[in-house]
Scaffold this motif. Structure first.
Motif, PDB file in Angstrom:
ATOM      1  N   ASP A   1       0.835  -1.213   0.000  1.00 40.56           N
ATOM      2  CA  ASP A   1       0.000   0.000   0.000  1.00 40.56           C
ATOM      3  C   ASP A   1       0.865   1.255   0.000  1.00 40.56           C
ATOM      4  N   TYR A   2       1.885   1.256   0.866  1.00 40.87           N
ATOM      5  CA  TYR A   2       2.768   2.424   0.936  1.00 40.87           C
ATOM      6  C   TYR A   2       3.500   2.620  -0.396  1.00 40.87           C
ATOM      7  N   ASN A   3       3.892   1.521  -1.032  1.00 42.23           N
ATOM      8  CA  ASN A   3       4.592   1.620  -2.310  1.00 42.23           C
ATOM      9  C   ASN A   3       3.702   2.236  -3.389  1.00 42.23           C
ATOM     10  N   PHE A   4       2.419   1.839  -3.425  1.00 44.07           N
ATOM     11  CA  PHE A   4       1.507   2.432  -4.405  1.00 44.07           C
ATOM     12  C   PHE A   4       1.344   3.939  -4.157  1.00 44.07           C
ATOM     13  N   LYS A   5       1.343   4.325  -2.893  1.00 47.62           N
ATOM     14  CA  LYS A   5       1.249   5.755  -2.582  1.00 47.62           C
ATOM     15  C   LYS A   5       2.509   6.491  -3.041  1.00 47.62           C
ATOM     16  N   LEU A   6       3.665   5.837  -2.896  1.00 48.40           N
ATOM     17  CA  LEU A   6       4.916   6.427  -3.389  1.00 48.40           C
ATOM     18  C   LEU A   6       4.869   6.602  -4.906  1.00 48.40           C
ATOM     19  N   MET A   7       4.315   5.616  -5.584  1.00 48.64           N
ATOM     20  CA  MET A   7       4.206   5.698  -7.040  1.00 48.64           C
ATOM     21  C   MET A   7       3.274   6.836  -7.457  1.00 48.64           C
ATOM     22  N   ALA A   8       2.196   7.009  -6.704  1.00 51.48           N
ATOM     23  CA  ALA A   8       1.257   8.094  -7.006  1.00 51.48           C
ATOM     24  C   ALA A   8       1.931   9.456  -6.827  1.00 51.48           C
ATOM     25  N   ILE A   9       2.772   9.567  -5.799  1.00 53.70           N
ATOM     26  CA  ILE A   9       3.512  10.816  -5.583  1.00 53.70           C
ATOM     27  C   ILE A   9       4.471  11.069  -6.740  1.00 53.70           C
ATOM     28  N   ASN A  10       5.160  10.014  -7.192  1.00 54.88           N
ATOM     29  CA  ASN A  10       6.078  10.151  -8.325  1.00 54.88           C
ATOM     30  C   ASN A  10       5.372  10.663  -9.569  1.00 54.88           C
ATOM     31  N   ASP A  11       4.131  10.221  -9.748  1.00 57.29           N
ATOM     32  CA  ASP A  11       3.373  10.584 -10.955  1.00 57.29           C
ATOM     33  C   ASP A  11       2.677  11.939 -10.835  1.00 57.29           C
ATOM     34  N   SER A  12       2.754  12.553  -9.660  1.00 56.69           N
ATOM     35  CA  SER A  12       2.069  13.829  -9.456  1.00 56.69           C
ATOM     36  C   SER A  12       2.856  14.976 -10.092  1.00 56.69           C
ATOM     37  N   ASP A  13       2.230  16.147 -10.147  1.00 54.74           N
ATOM     38  CA  ASP A  13       2.859  17.331 -10.740  1.00 54.74           C
ATOM     39  C   ASP A  13       3.540  18.218  -9.706  1.00 54.74           C
ATOM     40  N   HIS A  14       3.670  17.749  -8.503  1.00 53.06           N
ATOM     41  CA  HIS A  14       4.273  18.555  -7.449  1.00 53.06           C
ATOM     42  C   HIS A  14       5.769  18.756  -7.698  1.00 53.06           C
ATOM     43  N   PRO A  15       6.337  19.843  -7.188  1.00 52.81           N
ATOM     44  CA  PRO A  15       7.790  20.041  -7.279  1.00 52.81           C
ATOM     45  C   PRO A  15       8.533  18.905  -6.570  1.00 52.81           C
ATOM     46  N   GLN A  16       9.788  18.696  -6.956  1.00 55.70           N
ATOM     47  CA  GLN A  16      10.544  17.564  -6.436  1.00 55.70           C
ATOM     48  C   GLN A  16      10.704  17.626  -4.920  1.00 55.70           C
ATOM     49  N   PHE A  17      10.958  18.822  -4.377  1.00 53.28           N
ATOM     50  CA  PHE A  17      11.171  18.901  -2.923  1.00 53.28           C
ATOM     51  C   PHE A  17       9.892  18.550  -2.164  1.00 53.28           C
TER      52      PHE A  17
ATOM     53  N   LEU B   1       9.346  15.384   0.543  1.00 53.87           N
ATOM     54  CA  LEU B   1       8.718  15.533   1.865  1.00 53.87           C
ATOM     55  C   LEU B   1       7.540  14.573   2.020  1.00 53.87           C
ATOM     56  N   GLN B   2       6.776  14.402   0.957  1.00 53.01           N
ATOM     57  CA  GLN B   2       5.618  13.500   1.012  1.00 53.01           C
ATOM     58  C   GLN B   2       6.049  12.040   1.138  1.00 53.01           C
ATOM     59  N   LYS B   3       7.199  11.718   0.561  1.00 52.65           N
ATOM     60  CA  LYS B   3       7.661  10.329   0.565  1.00 52.65           C
ATOM     61  C   LYS B   3       8.260   9.900   1.898  1.00 52.65           C
ATOM     62  N   LEU B   4       8.855  10.831   2.622  1.00 52.65           N
ATOM     63  CA  LEU B   4       9.595  10.472   3.837  1.00 52.65           C
ATOM     64  C   LEU B   4       8.770   9.649   4.828  1.00 52.65           C
ATOM     65  N   PRO B   5       7.558  10.061   5.198  1.00 49.44           N
ATOM     66  CA  PRO B   5       6.791   9.240   6.149  1.00 49.44           C
ATOM     67  C   PRO B   5       6.436   7.864   5.596  1.00 49.44           C
ATOM     68  N   LEU B   6       6.292   7.757   4.272  1.00 49.02           N
ATOM     69  CA  LEU B   6       5.981   6.457   3.674  1.00 49.02           C
ATOM     70  C   LEU B   6       7.192   5.534   3.736  1.00 49.02           C
ATOM     71  N   PHE B   7       8.386   6.087   3.473  1.00 51.50           N
ATOM     72  CA  PHE B   7       9.608   5.284   3.601  1.00 51.50           C
ATOM     73  C   PHE B   7       9.782   4.807   5.046  1.00 51.50           C
ATOM     74  N   MET B   8       9.518   5.688   5.991  1.00 52.37           N
ATOM     75  CA  MET B   8       9.625   5.323   7.395  1.00 52.37           C
ATOM     76  C   MET B   8       8.609   4.240   7.758  1.00 52.37           C
ATOM     77  N   ALA B   9       7.415   4.343   7.203  1.00 54.32           N
ATOM     78  CA  ALA B   9       6.375   3.347   7.478  1.00 54.32           C
ATOM     79  C   ALA B   9       6.773   1.982   6.935  1.00 54.32           C
ATOM     80  N   ILE B  10       7.343   1.964   5.732  1.00 53.32           N
ATOM     81  CA  ILE B  10       7.815   0.700   5.151  1.00 53.32           C
ATOM     82  C   ILE B  10       8.918   0.106   6.020  1.00 53.32           C
TER      83      ILE B  10
END
Length: 358
Positions: free
Chosen positions: A306-322, A326-335
């Motif tokens: 589940d966390y990995n799919f959320k990471l993939m969704a963040i990668n595909d978003s239009d948000h700036p890299q920084f 920031l969005q990925k950090l809590p997901l990496f910690m959760a994994i």
């Protein structure tokens, strides 16, 4: 379970040549190691077993197996949509993994040479098998008007250094989990031939025996080194590599759920069977294995999915890299937290298990 979006059209380097999949923690990697340390390994305690395994490799049971028959001589345009995209992804990752094994084994054979003739021969024979697998898979991709430029991949791909002991642990598991992946698909399609939409699947039964023999070689190599199974550190490393391989497999299988659905397999159940059987097989080689029957074992791995799919969704978003970072950090910690809890669960003493059998 978070769903993954439809796969985009494959990028091309040039007509018919696919851009290799982007390197991530989950994609097959290319490895290098300390060749001098491998050449100095004392394998005398397992000499008879080693010679028997090498003789199996010399026999080359699948010498004539990887020949494309008339079943391939047709158009595959009727395989389209998600099934086509998922199958191409399966072919590419499998081809890259087999080619990675070929490069490592070939270089080990070349580097060992006269310093360790029997090991050099074994690695050369396994490189032969991996080259056949990679070539056969790449030809399958051409049926879908795509292929990989493996020479270009060799030059462009980054190489990861693994100490010899890490190579032994990880390649043993890679080959054994490969065996179970292929044989379980074979058993399933034997019962449900209506789901066998492409002739490659008919080759899986003999194919997986190559994987099994390679795993047997690395088992002998592992058991020849007491430091890899006879110490408390070895037990920690064994559990670490088991967990790494099982977590990667689980996430990858769920990413490819469309592919498994296309051949009538439930991704969750298939993953469980592969992991359970591989873990049981590892009892014959490793000093300790994971307790896959623990009620939290698979739920924790699937939380990582589940966390990995959320990471993939963040990668595909239009948000700036920084912002993405920031969005990925809590997901990496959760994994990390979920995997740590699996790792810290009471393991199974494989040495004791082997003693029970004998």
């Amino acid at each position: 379970m978070v769903s993954i979006q439809s796969r985009p059209e494959p990028e091309l380097l040039r007509e018919g040549i696919k851009v290799p999949v982007k390197e991530t923690l989950l994609t097959p990697r290319f490895y290098t190691t300390d060749y001098d340390a491998v050449a100095k390994m004392d394998v005398s305690s397992q000499q008879a077993e080693l010679e028997a395994v090498v003789e199996e490799l010399r026999t080359d049971y699948n010498r004539y197996h990887y020949k494309r028959n008339d079943d391939f001589k047709q158009s595959w345009d009727h395989i389209d949509g998600e099934t086509r995209a998922a199958f191409i992804d399966f072919l590419e990752r499998s081809c890259t993994s087999e080619f990675s094994g070929f490069l490592l084994f070939k270089e080990l054979s070349r580097q060992l040479g006269d310093r360790s003739p029997l090991l050099a021969e074994a690695f050369n024979l396994m490189a032969r098998d991996e080259a056949r697998h990679a070539g056969f898979l790449n030809k399958a991709m051409k049926d879908f008007n795509l292929s990989l430029d493996l020479v270009n991949v060799t030059k462009k791909r980054s190489y990861t250094f693994f100490k010899p002991e890490w190579v032994i642990y990880s390649v043993y598991l890679s080959e054994k989990i490969g065996y179970w992946r292929y044989i379980l698909v074979h058993y399933h399609l034997k019962e449900h031939p209506e789901n066998q939409f492409y002739p490659l699947f008919k080759y899986f039964e003999s194919w997986c025996q190559d994987e099994n023999r390679h795993g047997d070689f690395f088992k002998v190599l592992l058991r020849s080194q007491p430091a890899l199974w006879g110490t408390w550190k070895a037990k920690l490393w064994a559990r670490f590599f088991l967990l790494t391989v099982f977590a990667t497999h689980t996430i990858t299988v769920f990413e490819r759920a469309d592919f498994y659905k296309s051949i009538g397999l439930d991704a969750r159940e298939y993953n469980k069977q592969v992991v359970i059987n591989t873990n049981h097989t590892a009892i014959s080689a490793f000093p300790a294995v994971l307790d896959t029957s623990h009620p939290d074992f698979f739920p924790r791995l699937e939380k990582c999915v589940d966390y990995n799919f959320k990471l993939m969704a963040i990668n595909d978003s239009d948000h700036p890299q920084f912002v993405k970072t920031l969005q990925k950090l809590p997901l990496f910690m959760a994994i990390f937290w979920q995997l740590l809890l699996v790792y810290l669960a009471k393991p199974i003493d494989a040495e004791a298990k082997r003693g029970e059998v004998h």
